[in-house]
Motif scaffolding. Structure first.
Motif, PDB file in Angstrom:
ATOM      1  N   PRO A   4     -12.464   6.592 -11.650  1.00  0.00           N
ATOM      2  CA  PRO A   4     -11.038   6.535 -11.304  1.00  0.00           C
ATOM      3  C   PRO A   4     -10.599   7.730 -10.459  1.00  0.00           C
ATOM      4  O   PRO A   4     -11.274   8.756 -10.396  1.00  0.00           O
ATOM      5  N   LYS A   5      -9.459   7.551  -9.838  1.00  0.00           N
ATOM      6  CA  LYS A   5      -8.915   8.562  -8.924  1.00  0.00           C
ATOM      7  C   LYS A   5      -8.738   9.925  -9.587  1.00  0.00           C
ATOM      8  O   LYS A   5      -8.997  10.959  -8.980  1.00  0.00           O
ATOM      9  N   GLU A   6      -8.331   9.927 -10.860  1.00  0.00           N
ATOM     10  CA  GLU A   6      -8.064  11.182 -11.569  1.00  0.00           C
ATOM     11  C   GLU A   6      -9.329  12.034 -11.688  1.00  0.00           C
ATOM     12  O   GLU A   6      -9.283  13.257 -11.541  1.00  0.00           O
ATOM     13  N   ILE A   9     -10.138  13.607  -8.300  1.00  0.00           N
ATOM     14  CA  ILE A   9      -9.223  14.701  -7.954  1.00  0.00           C
ATOM     15  C   ILE A   9      -9.624  15.997  -8.671  1.00  0.00           C
ATOM     16  O   ILE A   9      -9.484  17.084  -8.124  1.00  0.00           O
ATOM     17  N   LYS A  10     -10.179  15.881  -9.884  1.00  0.00           N
ATOM     18  CA  LYS A  10     -10.625  17.066 -10.628  1.00  0.00           C
ATOM     19  C   LYS A  10     -11.808  17.750  -9.938  1.00  0.00           C
ATOM     20  O   LYS A  10     -11.997  18.949 -10.073  1.00  0.00           O
ATOM     21  N   GLU A  11     -12.616  16.978  -9.206  1.00  0.00           N
ATOM     22  CA  GLU A  11     -13.851  17.496  -8.607  1.00  0.00           C
ATOM     23  C   GLU A  11     -13.660  18.048  -7.191  1.00  0.00           C
ATOM     24  O   GLU A  11     -14.585  18.662  -6.659  1.00  0.00           O
ATOM     25  N   VAL A  12     -12.524  17.796  -6.559  1.00  0.00           N
ATOM     26  CA  VAL A  12     -12.332  18.206  -5.160  1.00  0.00           C
ATOM     27  C   VAL A  12     -11.374  19.386  -5.067  1.00  0.00           C
ATOM     28  O   VAL A  12     -10.625  19.674  -6.002  1.00  0.00           O
ATOM     29  N   PHE A  45     -19.569  13.001 -12.046  1.00  0.00           N
ATOM     30  CA  PHE A  45     -19.510  11.562 -12.271  1.00  0.00           C
ATOM     31  C   PHE A  45     -20.592  10.795 -11.513  1.00  0.00           C
ATOM     32  O   PHE A  45     -20.675   9.584 -11.629  1.00  0.00           O
ATOM     33  N   LEU A  46     -21.449  11.500 -10.753  1.00  0.00           N
ATOM     34  CA  LEU A  46     -22.520  10.846 -10.003  1.00  0.00           C
ATOM     35  C   LEU A  46     -23.871  11.161 -10.637  1.00  0.00           C
ATOM     36  O   LEU A  46     -24.115  12.282 -11.088  1.00  0.00           O
TER      37      LEU A  46
END
Length: 136
Positions: A4-6, A9-12, A45-46
């Motif tokens: 998900p988008k959230e 956003i935490k990773e960038v 997440f990857l």
């Protein structure tokens, strides 16, 4: 699968600066240009396979440190530009993580081969009929 988008956003990290283009005096005052920086190696997440696939497919877009930079300055609003960069990143990740199926070579159908040979013979007979009759 893309998270998900959230989680993205935490990773960038985001950098803002003044953008050019339309906006009048607003351009000179407000930092509306947004640059999103995404490090593939640090993405939690990857999986390792997905990271290697992304690094391979996006190699021409990565800088020397392995960061992916996405810039948006279309809108006058910093918030809209930030949302736009996140959407661009999500689209890029979904396209890059898709694996194309291998093509299975198939035999040429007999009907197609026969039709091609038939048209060749018809064409050759037409051309044969155009010749002047020989004295043989």
């Amino acid at each position: 699968m893309i998270p998900p988008k959230e989680d993205i956003i935490k990773e960038v990290t985001f950098k803002t600066s003044r953008s050019g283009g339309k906006g009048g005096q607003n351009v000179n005052k407000v930092s509306s240009k947004v640059e999103l920086i995404f490090t593939i190696a640090n993405a939690s997440f990857l999986s390792d396979d997905e990271k290697s696939l992304l690094e391979e497919k996006l190699s021409n877009r990565l800088d020397s440190e392995g960061n992916l930079h996405i810039v948006s300055q279309e809108d006058r609003s910093q918030l809209l530009n930030k949302q736009r960069t996140v959407l661009k990143l999500m689209n890029l990740l979904t396209k890059s993580l898709q694996v194309q199926k291998k093509r299975k070579p198939t035999k040429i159908p007999k009907g197609v081969i026969e039709k091609r040979l038939m048209t060749k013979s018809i064409t050759s007979s037409k051309k044969e009929n155009r010749k002047k009759p020989g004295l043989d």
